[in-house]
Design an enzyme around this catalytic site. Structure first.
Site: not given
Length: 374
Positions: A48, A104, A173, A198
């Site tokens: 992790r 978004y 972003d 994306k």
């Protein structure tokens, strides 16, 4: 690597030093734990916390985000994991953040969560640099430029300067542009964030996100958040993402060239209204976009008369998938209003241009539009 071209950089980014008989890009490391004797001071102790496959990918993305500079990149299991890591690692109850109100679709969900934690959330549109009016006393400004799905653009340098003067951090972003289309850190931002689901990976088969910072303290905050919430990518996804970066410049250049051609073709159609593409010289955002973007992206948005017309258009397309993501090698389009939450007309189309031959794609769109208007 600061003097290399974008294609060369994308092909070479993050590769380890060559080893005799070794792979150019080592395969994914699948490990929950690592051999560890004595004090836990090495780079890899538990799955992790870190993984060699993440390290290669993070170095690669950092080289694309800020060529020739020392930056810290942290990869996440999704774009939303990256977004929430920035916001929730930086703000506390009583702080104020400024978000776009046309960004978004999941940002309203983020707003609800922030407000539940006692954070004041202020919103304004991306266009016209409207967020400037809300910066007083804010802890963090969140910019999305170009915005999704409306493709508005703001002056990032101007907003960053005003935010820093007001004592606020700035996150951008950059999902729509990717680092080879726009480099937020060069424009002064503290965080460059993206959903790598994306355009960065570009094949529609990986969920991934990243955050890149110049300030090591901010990187440490973001990485600590990833450790606490466990929003880690799988090693296979990280390896596939790194492999996909090699074609980033090829994909984006093809997509951007075709996107502009599509926008020009749509501008000639009487049944198309509300056309937006930052690369189109007649677009309201073109001048600002041209000052800060190096490529204008793969997404074109426009409106048809109504919901029925839009759905008939989408059904008539043969080379375009009716799907919700963008930035992939296969063109996609959707009637964005079907999801709710976006302030768009019922006939609003978000069209993501893929890597098909431009002539074939444009012919398909023209044929589908002809079908709609008959």
């Amino acid at each position: 690597m600061s003097t290399m071209g974008d294609g060369t950089r994308a092909v070479r980014a993050g590769l380890p030093e060559p080893e005799q008989f070794g792979a150019t890009l080592p395969g994914p490391v699948f490990a929950a734990h690592f051999h560890l004797s004595g004090e836990p001071v090495g780079p890899y102790t538990y799955g992790r916390d870190g993984n060699p496959t993440w390290t290669h990918l993070e170095r690669a993305i950092g080289e694309l985000e800020a060529p020739g500079e020392e930056v810290g990149t942290t990869v996440f299991a999704s774009g939303m994991a990256a977004i929430t890591a920035v916001l929730l690692s930086q703000v506390r109850s009583g702080d104020a953040v400024v978000l776009p109100d046309d960004g978004y679709q999941a940002l309203p969900l983020v707003r609800e969560q922030l407000e539940a934690y006692g954070v004041e959330v202020r919103t304004a549109p991306t266009g016209g640099d409207a967020q400037l009016a809300l910066l007083t006393g804010a802890k963090l400004l969140w910019i999305e430029s170009p915005s999704n799905p409306g493709l508005d653009v703001c002056d990032i340098r101007r907003l960053v300067g005003a935010a820093h003067a007001a004592g606020a951090l700035v996150a951008v972003d950059n999902t729509l542009a990717t680092p080879i289309g726009q480099r937020p850190l060069e424009l002064g931002a503290d965080f460059s964030v993206a959903s790598d689901t994306k355009g960065m990976t570009g094949h529609g088969d990986i969920l991934l996100g990243h955050v890149t910072c110049r300030d090591p303290r901010l990187t440490a905050d973001v990485r600590r958040w990833r450790k606490v919430v466990g929003a880690i990518p799988g090693p296979m996804e990280a390896w596939l993402a790194h492999r996909s970066l090699a074609t980033l410049q090829l994909r984006v250049d093809r997509q951007c060239t075709t996107a502009l051609a599509l926008a020009e073709a749509l501008a000639r159609r009487a049944e198309v209204t509300g056309l937006r593409y930052p690369g189109l010289p007649t677009d309201p955002s073109h001048v600002v976009a041209g000052r800060q973007m190096r490529r204008f992206g793969s997404v074109v948005s426009f409106e048809l008369a109504d919901r029925e017309t839009a759905e008939r258009f989408l059904s008539a397309l043969r080379l375009v998938d009716d799907a919700t993501s963008f930035g992939g090698v296969r063109s996609t389009a959707e009637r964005r209003g079907r999801w709710g939450g976006d302030a768009v007309a019922e006939g609003f189309i978000r069209f993501s241009v893929g890597a098909e031959d431009p002539e074939d794609l444009l012919a398909d769109v023209e044929r589908a539009l002809d079908t709609v208007v008959r």
